[in-house]
Design a protein around this motif. Structure first.
Motif, mmCIF file in Angstrom:
data_model
loop_
_atom_site.group_PDB
_atom_site.id
_atom_site.type_symbol
_atom_site.label_atom_id
_atom_site.label_comp_id
_atom_site.label_asym_id
_atom_site.label_seq_id
_atom_site.Cartn_x
_atom_site.Cartn_y
_atom_site.Cartn_z
ATOM 1 N N PHE A 136 51.332 22.732 48.363
ATOM 2 C CA PHE A 136 51.838 23.480 47.217
ATOM 3 C C PHE A 136 51.310 22.905 45.904
ATOM 4 O O PHE A 136 50.833 23.644 45.031
ATOM 5 C CB PHE A 136 53.363 23.466 47.224
ATOM 6 C CG PHE A 136 53.993 23.910 45.931
ATOM 7 C CD1 PHE A 136 53.854 25.217 45.482
ATOM 8 C CD2 PHE A 136 54.713 23.015 45.151
ATOM 9 C CE1 PHE A 136 54.425 25.628 44.276
ATOM 10 C CE2 PHE A 136 55.288 23.416 43.955
ATOM 11 C CZ PHE A 136 55.139 24.723 43.516
ATOM 12 N N VAL A 137 51.382 21.580 45.742
ATOM 13 C CA VAL A 137 50.914 20.964 44.495
ATOM 14 C C VAL A 137 49.406 21.156 44.334
ATOM 15 O O VAL A 137 48.910 21.446 43.241
ATOM 16 C CB VAL A 137 51.288 19.469 44.446
ATOM 17 C CG1 VAL A 137 50.827 18.852 43.125
ATOM 18 C CG2 VAL A 137 52.789 19.288 44.611
ATOM 19 N N MET A 138 48.675 21.003 45.427
ATOM 20 C CA MET A 138 47.232 21.250 45.366
ATOM 21 C C MET A 138 46.945 22.702 44.992
ATOM 22 O O MET A 138 46.048 22.989 44.183
ATOM 23 C CB MET A 138 46.579 20.927 46.711
ATOM 24 C CG MET A 138 46.550 19.446 47.047
ATOM 25 S SD MET A 138 45.772 19.150 48.660
ATOM 26 C CE MET A 138 45.587 17.362 48.614
ATOM 27 N N SER A 139 47.727 23.619 45.556
ATOM 28 C CA SER A 139 47.537 25.041 45.255
ATOM 29 C C SER A 139 47.833 25.340 43.793
ATOM 30 O O SER A 139 47.179 26.199 43.181
ATOM 31 C CB SER A 139 48.437 25.896 46.156
ATOM 32 O OG SER A 139 48.105 25.714 47.519
ATOM 33 N N LEU A 140 48.806 24.655 43.221
ATOM 34 C CA LEU A 140 49.092 24.823 41.791
ATOM 35 C C LEU A 140 47.839 24.551 40.966
ATOM 36 O O LEU A 140 47.497 25.301 40.050
ATOM 37 C CB LEU A 140 50.202 23.870 41.352
ATOM 38 C CG LEU A 140 51.640 24.213 41.735
ATOM 39 C CD1 LEU A 140 52.556 23.054 41.343
ATOM 40 C CD2 LEU A 140 52.097 25.498 41.061
ATOM 41 N N GLY A 149 46.270 30.834 30.338
ATOM 42 C CA GLY A 149 46.181 31.670 31.526
ATOM 43 C C GLY A 149 46.377 30.871 32.800
ATOM 44 O O GLY A 149 47.050 31.324 33.742
ATOM 45 N N GLY A 150 45.812 29.659 32.850
ATOM 46 C CA GLY A 150 45.974 28.812 34.021
ATOM 47 C C GLY A 150 47.405 28.364 34.211
ATOM 48 O O GLY A 150 47.941 28.397 35.327
ATOM 49 N N THR A 204 52.527 28.799 37.021
ATOM 50 C CA THR A 204 53.978 28.956 36.883
ATOM 51 C C THR A 204 54.472 30.114 37.731
ATOM 52 O O THR A 204 55.542 30.039 38.364
ATOM 53 C CB THR A 204 54.351 29.180 35.409
ATOM 54 O OG1 THR A 204 53.881 28.080 34.624
ATOM 55 C CG2 THR A 204 55.858 29.300 35.245
ATOM 56 N N LEU A 205 53.715 31.200 37.757
ATOM 57 C CA LEU A 205 54.077 32.338 38.611
ATOM 58 C C LEU A 205 54.120 31.934 40.073
ATOM 59 O O LEU A 205 55.053 32.301 40.807
ATOM 60 C CB LEU A 205 53.073 33.474 38.404
ATOM 61 C CG LEU A 205 53.288 34.731 39.259
ATOM 62 C CD1 LEU A 205 54.647 35.356 38.965
ATOM 63 C CD2 LEU A 205 52.162 35.747 39.013
ATOM 64 N N LEU A 206 53.137 31.146 40.505
ATOM 65 C CA LEU A 206 53.142 30.651 41.885
ATOM 66 C C LEU A 206 54.383 29.800 42.139
ATOM 67 O O LEU A 206 55.033 29.940 43.190
ATOM 68 C CB LEU A 206 51.874 29.831 42.156
ATOM 69 C CG LEU A 206 51.833 29.096 43.499
ATOM 70 C CD1 LEU A 206 51.855 30.076 44.665
ATOM 71 C CD2 LEU A 206 50.598 28.194 43.582
ATOM 72 N N ALA A 207 54.714 28.924 41.200
ATOM 73 C CA ALA A 207 55.881 28.064 41.370
ATOM 74 C C ALA A 207 57.164 28.881 41.482
ATOM 75 O O ALA A 207 58.046 28.567 42.291
ATOM 76 C CB ALA A 207 55.971 27.081 40.196
ATOM 77 N N VAL A 208 57.282 29.928 40.687
ATOM 78 C CA VAL A 208 58.470 30.782 40.734
ATOM 79 C C VAL A 208 58.565 31.489 42.088
ATOM 80 O O VAL A 208 59.640 31.547 42.708
ATOM 81 C CB VAL A 208 58.437 31.816 39.589
ATOM 82 C CG1 VAL A 208 59.538 32.863 39.774
ATOM 83 C CG2 VAL A 208 58.585 31.121 38.235
ATOM 84 N N VAL A 220 50.562 20.895 36.194
ATOM 85 C CA VAL A 220 49.416 21.721 35.809
ATOM 86 C C VAL A 220 48.826 21.235 34.488
ATOM 87 O O VAL A 220 47.600 21.128 34.335
ATOM 88 C CB VAL A 220 49.830 23.202 35.716
ATOM 89 C CG1 VAL A 220 48.724 24.033 35.063
ATOM 90 C CG2 VAL A 220 50.142 23.743 37.102
ATOM 91 N N LEU A 221 49.684 20.931 33.522
ATOM 92 C CA LEU A 221 49.184 20.392 32.258
ATOM 93 C C LEU A 221 48.479 19.059 32.484
ATOM 94 O O LEU A 221 47.433 18.784 31.879
ATOM 95 C CB LEU A 221 50.344 20.213 31.280
ATOM 96 C CG LEU A 221 50.984 21.506 30.763
ATOM 97 C CD1 LEU A 221 52.240 21.194 29.956
ATOM 98 C CD2 LEU A 221 49.994 22.298 29.909
ATOM 99 N N ALA A 222 49.033 18.237 33.372
ATOM 100 C CA ALA A 222 48.397 16.958 33.683
ATOM 101 C C ALA A 222 47.051 17.163 34.370
ATOM 102 O O ALA A 222 46.114 16.379 34.163
ATOM 103 C CB ALA A 222 49.319 16.120 34.571
ATOM 104 N N SER A 223 46.943 18.216 35.187
ATOM 105 C CA SER A 223 45.678 18.467 35.888
ATOM 106 C C SER A 223 44.545 18.726 34.899
ATOM 107 O O SER A 223 43.405 18.298 35.114
ATOM 108 C CB SER A 223 45.828 19.647 36.853
ATOM 109 O OG SER A 223 45.885 20.888 36.169
ATOM 110 N N VAL A 224 44.858 19.415 33.814
ATOM 111 C CA VAL A 224 43.858 19.648 32.769
ATOM 112 C C VAL A 224 43.452 18.316 32.148
ATOM 113 O O VAL A 224 42.262 18.061 31.888
ATOM 114 C CB VAL A 224 44.404 20.605 31.695
ATOM 115 C CG1 VAL A 224 43.376 20.810 30.585
ATOM 116 C CG2 VAL A 224 44.792 21.944 32.318
ATOM 117 N N LEU A 225 44.425 17.457 31.938
ATOM 118 C CA LEU A 225 44.152 16.142 31.375
ATOM 119 C C LEU A 225 43.264 15.321 32.308
ATOM 120 O O LEU A 225 42.346 14.628 31.860
ATOM 121 C CB LEU A 225 45.471 15.416 31.115
ATOM 122 C CG LEU A 225 45.401 14.003 30.551
ATOM 123 C CD1 LEU A 225 44.619 13.972 29.249
ATOM 124 C CD2 LEU A 225 46.808 13.436 30.367
ATOM 125 N N GLY A 226 43.535 15.390 33.616
ATOM 126 C CA GLY A 226 42.705 14.667 34.576
ATOM 127 C C GLY A 226 41.271 15.145 34.558
ATOM 128 O O GLY A 226 40.323 14.341 34.601
#
Length: 281
Positions: free
Chosen positions: A154-158, A193-194, A199-203, A227-233
């Motif tokens: 799930f987290v990877m899919s996010l 958009g990302g 967020t839609l997937l999480a809901v 997701v915000l952290a993924s952009v940072l990574g």
């Protein structure tokens, strides 16, 4: 593109098998190999001659952490203080990485020529990532020993959904650059958009797993933070590659670059999700 597709078709079933069909002990062994390869690529950011030394020292520290924090504790739903310390170190590191990105260019000289600092940055990136992998895979969420594989997927899919949403939103509506000095192709519209797609997937997932209100809130908040952290990574790896003057972290995966090029977003997203979810829920 052909190489990217072929490599993806090979990696996807291997990844599914790694997530769902290997016992946690064998899962951790392959994760250790992934850790070593990523550590070697991080070493290239500092100096190609030091790449293997970086990987070896990282792996020695990893093995030592295994000794002081046996995997069995995670399987029993317990996180030892050492693991909490490693995961919380990641939060501090990613806040620092954000500051580095925001101040680039012009403030990188203090770490660019200091190999030991770059070594430390790599350790703070990869060690929490490794342990967050094991926590997500082995922790008995909702007292279900098999739930970890689904949570990790799930987290990877996010992250994957966020990347896809950002790509298409950015292409369709992107006009304002996010951080052009670090990553010229990223836009603010793509970021929104990302985040919206993830967020839609999480809901959707939250509704279907029938969680309690507290758990549902934890999933949504943790997902958005991850997701915000993924952009940072992603941006952080781009920064180090740009300073090092290299295009890809490696060439192990044809059409995709190196291991770090594939997991850069996850190195931040996974520990942030673990820490935020366990603290909130």
């Amino acid at each position: 593109m052909k190489q990217r597709i072929i490599t993806a078709l090979i990696l996807i079933p291997l990844a599914i098998g790694w997530l769902f069909y290997l016992p946690v002990e064998y899962f951790s062994l392959l994760a250790t190999l992934l850790f070593f390869l990523a550590g070697r690529e991080w070493g290239r950011f500092a100096s190609p001659e030091l790449a293997t030394l970086f990987a070896v020292t990282y792996t020695v520290i990893l093995i030592a952490s295994y000794y002081f924090a046996p995997l069995q504790f995670i399987l029993n739903g317990q996180l030892q203080p050492l693991i909490w310390g490693i995961l919380l170190t990641a939060i501090v590191w990613w806040v620092g990485a954000l500051a580095m990105i925001m101040r680039y260019p012009g403030h990188e000289a203090w770490w660019q020529k200091r190999k030991w600092i770059q070594w430390l940055f790599g350790l703070c990136t990869l060690l929490p990532f490794f342990w967050s992998l094991l926590v997500l895979r082995g922790y008995p969420f909702h007292h279900d020993p098999g739930a970890g594989s689904w949570v990790l997927l799930f987290v990877m899919s996010l992250v994957w959904v966020a990347d896809t949403g950002a790509y298409f939103t950015g292409r369709a509506f992107g006009s304002r650059k996010l951080l052009p000095a670090v990553s010229p192709n990223k836009t603010i519209e793509g970021l929104l958009g990302g985040v919206g797609a993830a967020t839609l997937l999480a809901v959707i997932v939250t509704i279907n797993v029938h969680s309690s209100v507290k758990q549902s809130v934890a999933i949504i908040i943790s997902s958005m933070l991850a997701v915000l952290a993924s952009v940072l990574g992603d941006l952080t790896e781009s920064l180090f590659k740009r300073v090092a003057g290299i295009k890809d972290s490696g060439s192990l995966l044809p059409g995709h670059g190196g291991v770090l090029d594939r997991i850069d977003s996850l190195t931040a997203a996974l520990p942030v999700f673990v820490v935020s979810y366990l603290l909130i829920s």
